[in-house]
Design an enzyme around this catalytic site. Structure first.
Site, PDB file in Angstrom:
ATOM      1  N   HIS A 102       0.830  -1.130   0.036  1.00  0.00           N
ATOM      2  CA  HIS A 102       0.143  -0.139  -0.022  1.00  0.00           C
ATOM      3  C   HIS A 102       0.824   1.114  -0.026  1.00  0.00           C
ATOM      4  O   HIS A 102       1.993   1.185   0.496  1.00  0.00           O
ATOM      5  CB  HIS A 102      -0.695   0.267   1.143  1.00  0.00           C
ATOM      6  CG  HIS A 102      -1.818  -0.895   1.409  1.00  0.00           C
ATOM      7  ND1 HIS A 102      -1.304  -2.152   2.279  1.00  0.00           N
ATOM      8  CD2 HIS A 102      -3.038  -1.022   1.280  1.00  0.00           C
ATOM      9  CE1 HIS A 102      -2.364  -2.971   2.317  1.00  0.00           C
ATOM     10  NE2 HIS A 102      -3.599  -2.298   2.043  1.00  0.00           N
ATOM     11  N   ASP A 105       2.189   2.071   3.474  1.00  0.00           N
ATOM     12  CA  ASP A 105       3.091   1.303   4.149  1.00  0.00           C
ATOM     13  C   ASP A 105       4.663   1.440   3.771  1.00  0.00           C
ATOM     14  O   ASP A 105       5.375   1.486   4.723  1.00  0.00           O
ATOM     15  CB  ASP A 105       3.195  -0.189   3.400  1.00  0.00           C
ATOM     16  CG  ASP A 105       1.726  -0.897   3.536  1.00  0.00           C
ATOM     17  OD1 ASP A 105       0.829  -0.453   4.353  1.00  0.00           O
ATOM     18  OD2 ASP A 105       1.326  -1.873   2.623  1.00  0.00           O
TER      19      ASP A 105
HETATM   20  C1  XUL Z   1      -7.364  -6.322   4.831  1.00  0.00           C
HETATM   21  C2  XUL Z   1      -6.771  -6.926   3.579  1.00  0.00           C
HETATM   22  C3  XUL Z   1      -6.043  -5.737   3.051  1.00  0.00           C
HETATM   23  C4  XUL Z   1      -5.865  -5.967   1.532  1.00  0.00           C
HETATM   24  C5  XUL Z   1      -5.070  -4.945   0.846  1.00  0.00           C
HETATM   25  O1  XUL Z   1      -8.510  -7.431   5.324  1.00  0.00           O
HETATM   26  O2  XUL Z   1      -7.073  -8.007   3.435  1.00  0.00           O
HETATM   27  O3  XUL Z   1      -4.818  -5.907   3.535  1.00  0.00           O
HETATM   28  O4  XUL Z   1      -5.248  -7.099   1.036  1.00  0.00           O
HETATM   29  O5  XUL Z   1      -5.566  -3.676   1.148  1.00  0.00           O
END
Ligand code: XUL
Ligand code: CO
Length: 437
Positions: A102, A105
Site C-alpha cells: 500500500h 506502507d
Molecule cells: C484487509 C486486507 C487488505 C488488502 C489490501 O483485510 O486483506 O490488507 O489485502 O488492502
C-alpha cells in the site's frame, strides 16, 4: 548490506526429508508440474504491511511497539528507506518472486497529498532500483483508503465528495506508480466502503458513487495504458459492519450493474471467504464460473475467533479443493498468491517472520502438488463427467439451446420420461481425494 534478516542465509529447497527449519520442504520453485514450473503456478508474494509496518499492536496494547525494528524510530523518510532495504533483503532471502504494497506502507503520510506523494516518490524511486537489482517483481500495488481518519465514513462511498476526490487523487498516483514498477495487478480493497447503520446512510447513492469511482479507475487505466489487471478484494465486514464487496457473487453483481464485469476481477482472500460464511473453494469456484478469478490472498482464520486473524496457511489438506479449482481454471494468469498473513504477536523475532513464510509457501506448494496429482489422474473429472453425461445427449443439448416449457412438457409426455434418483457418490469421491493427500 546488513539488516535484521541477515541472520539467515538464502532459503533453499531441501525436500520433504529435511529437518532444517530454514529450508523449503515442498516448494521446489523450478519443478515442472502440469507443464510449467511451480513458481509460475503459485506466483507467491510477500506483503509489506504485515511484515514491516505492523509492530505487534492489538486493541488491548496501549502505545509503543512490541516488535523492535530499527525503522520504527528516527526521521520518517530515512526510516522508510531503511525499511525498504530490510524488505528487499527479506524477499530475497526467501527467494520470494513477488511483493505487494500500500502507498502508506512504504512511505509516511505528509500534511498534504502533494507532500505524501513526494515521500512516496522518494521511496518508490529506490524500490524501482531494488527491484531491478534483485529481480523481485511487483504482484500488485494499492492505495490505503482506510487508515486515515478522513476515510472513517468510506472513501468512494463517503457522504463528503471531497473525500471521494481525495481518494481518487491517491489512487491515480499509486496506479501510475504500479504501472511504472511493472505491477501485474492493481488492487482495491474497500474496507470502509459500506455502512455502520442505515440510519445515516443513503445506500443506493453510495453504490452509485462506488460504481463511478471504479469506472474512473478503469478509464484511467486505459488512458495511461496500464496492462495489469484491476482487482477488487471482497470482504463481508471488518472494519466496517457491512461492506459492499461482500463476496465474489456480490462483487460480480456490482460490476455487472455498472458495466465493468469485463474490466475488473477479484482478489480472493481465504479468511475473507470464511468470514462471509463460505468455504474458500466456494469463492474460488464462483469467481471462476463468473470469469472474474484474478488473484489470491493466502492466509487462514481461526474457527474459534471469527475475525480476520491473517494467519499463515499451515493445513495443505484444507487448500486442495481450491487448488483444484485454480488448476481447472488454467491458473491465475497475471494473478498470484500473496501472503496477506502475519505472525502472532508473541512471535517477536525477525526469524519468526521468515519461518511463517517458509511454512506458508510449503503449505501452498504441497496443496498444489496434491491437487495436480489428483487432476492428472483424471479420476475425479471422469466421475463428474459421468454425473453430467446426460447433458451431452440430445435432450441436454436441446435444453441448453433454449427449449421452451411447452416443448419440454410435450417431450416428457411423448417419451414417457420418468427420471430416477442417482447417487452423488460423495463418500467415494472424498475417499478418492484422500488418496492424493
Ligand atoms: C484487509 C486486507 C487488505 C488488502 C489490501 O483485510 O486483506 O490488507 O489485502 O488492502
Ligand atoms: Co487481503
Amino acid at each position: 548490506m546488513n539488516t535484521v534478516y541477515s541472520i539467515v542465509d538464502s532459503i533453499r529447497y531441501e525436500g520433504p526429508q529435511s529437518s532444517n527449519r530454514l529450508a523449503y520442504r515442498w516448494y521446489d520453485a523450478q519443478r515442472v508440474v502440469l507443464g510449467k514450473p511451480l513458481v509460475e503456478w503459485l506466483r507467491p508474494a510477500a506483503c509489506y504491511w504485515h511484515n514491516f509496518c505492523w509492530a505487534g499492536q492489538d486493541p488491548f496494547a496501549l502505545g509503543g511497539n512490541l516488535f523492535e525494528r530499527p525503522w520504527f524510530s528516527g526521521e520518517p523518510l530515512a526510516a522508510a528507506q531503511m525499511k525498504l532495504d530490510a524488505a528487499f533483503d527479506f524477499f530475497q532471502r526467501l527467494n520470494m518472486p513477488f511483493w505487494c504494497f500500500h502507498d502508506r506502507d512504504v512511505a509516511p503520510e505528509g500534511t498534504t497529498l502533494r507532500e505524501s506523494n513526494a515521500y512516496l516518490d522518494a521511496v518508490l524511486e529506490r524500490a524501482a532500483l531494488k527491484m531491478q537489482d534483485s529481480g523481485v517483481q511487483l504482484l500488485w500495488g494499492t492505495a490505503n483508503l482506510f487508515s486515515h481518519g478522513r476515510y472513517m465514513g468510506g472513501a468512494a462511498t463517503n457522504p463528503d465528495p471531497e473525500v471521494f476526490a481525495y481518494a481518487a487523487a491517491q489512487v491515480k498516483h499509486v496506479l501510475e506508480w504500479t504501472q511504472r514498477l511493472n505491477g501485474a495487478n492493481y488492487v482495491l480493497w474497500g474496507g470502509r466502503e459500506g455502512y455502520e447503520t442505515l440510519l445515516n446512510t443513503r445506500l443506493a447513492a453510495e453504490l452509485d458513487h462506488y460504481g463511478r469511482f471504479l469506472a474512473a479507475v478503469v478509464e484511467h487505466k486505459h488512458k495511461i495504458g496500464f496492462k495489469g489487471t484491476l482487482l477488487i478484494e471482497p470482504k463481508p465486514q471488518e472494519p466496517t459492519k457491512h461492506q459492499y464487496d461482500y463476496d465474489s457473487a456480490t462483487v460480480y453483481g456490482f460490476l455487472k450493474r455498472y458495466g465493468l464485469e469485463g474490466e475488473v476481477k477479484v482478489n480472493l482472500e481465504v479468511n475473507h471467504a470464511t468470514l462471509a460464511g463460505h468455504s474458500f473453494e466456494h469463492e474460488v469456484a464462483t469467481a471462476a464460473a463468473l470469469g472474474i478469478l484474478g488473484s489470491i490472498d493466502a492466509n487462514r482464520g481461526d474457527e474459534q475467533l471469527g475475525w480476520d486473524t491473517d494467519q499463515f496457511p499451515n493445513n495443505h489438506v484444507a487448500l486442495v479443493p481450491a487448488m483444484l479449482e485454480i488448476i481447472r481454471y488454467g491458473g491465475l494468469g497475471a494473478g498470484g498468491m500473496n501472503f496477506d498473513a502475519k505472525v502472532r504477536r508473541q512471535s517477536i523475532e525477525p526469524t519468526d517472520q521468515l519461518e511463517g513464510h517458509i511454512g506458508g509457501l510449503d503449505t501452498l506448494a504441497r496443496a498444489f502438488l496434491c491437487a495436480a496429482a489428483l487432476h492428472e489422474s483424471g479420476e475425479l473429472d471422469r466421475a463428474v463427467d459421468e454425473r453430467y453425461s446426460g447433458w451431452s445427449g440430445e435432450l441436454g443439448r436441446h435444453i441448453e439451446a433454449g427449449a421452451s416449457l411447452d416443448d419440454l412438457a410435450s417431450r416428457v409426455h411423448q417419451l414417457g420420461l420418468s427420471p430416477q434418483p442417482r447417487s452423488g457418490r460423495q463418500e467415494r469421491l472424498e475417499n478418492l481425494v484422500n488418496r492424493y493427500i
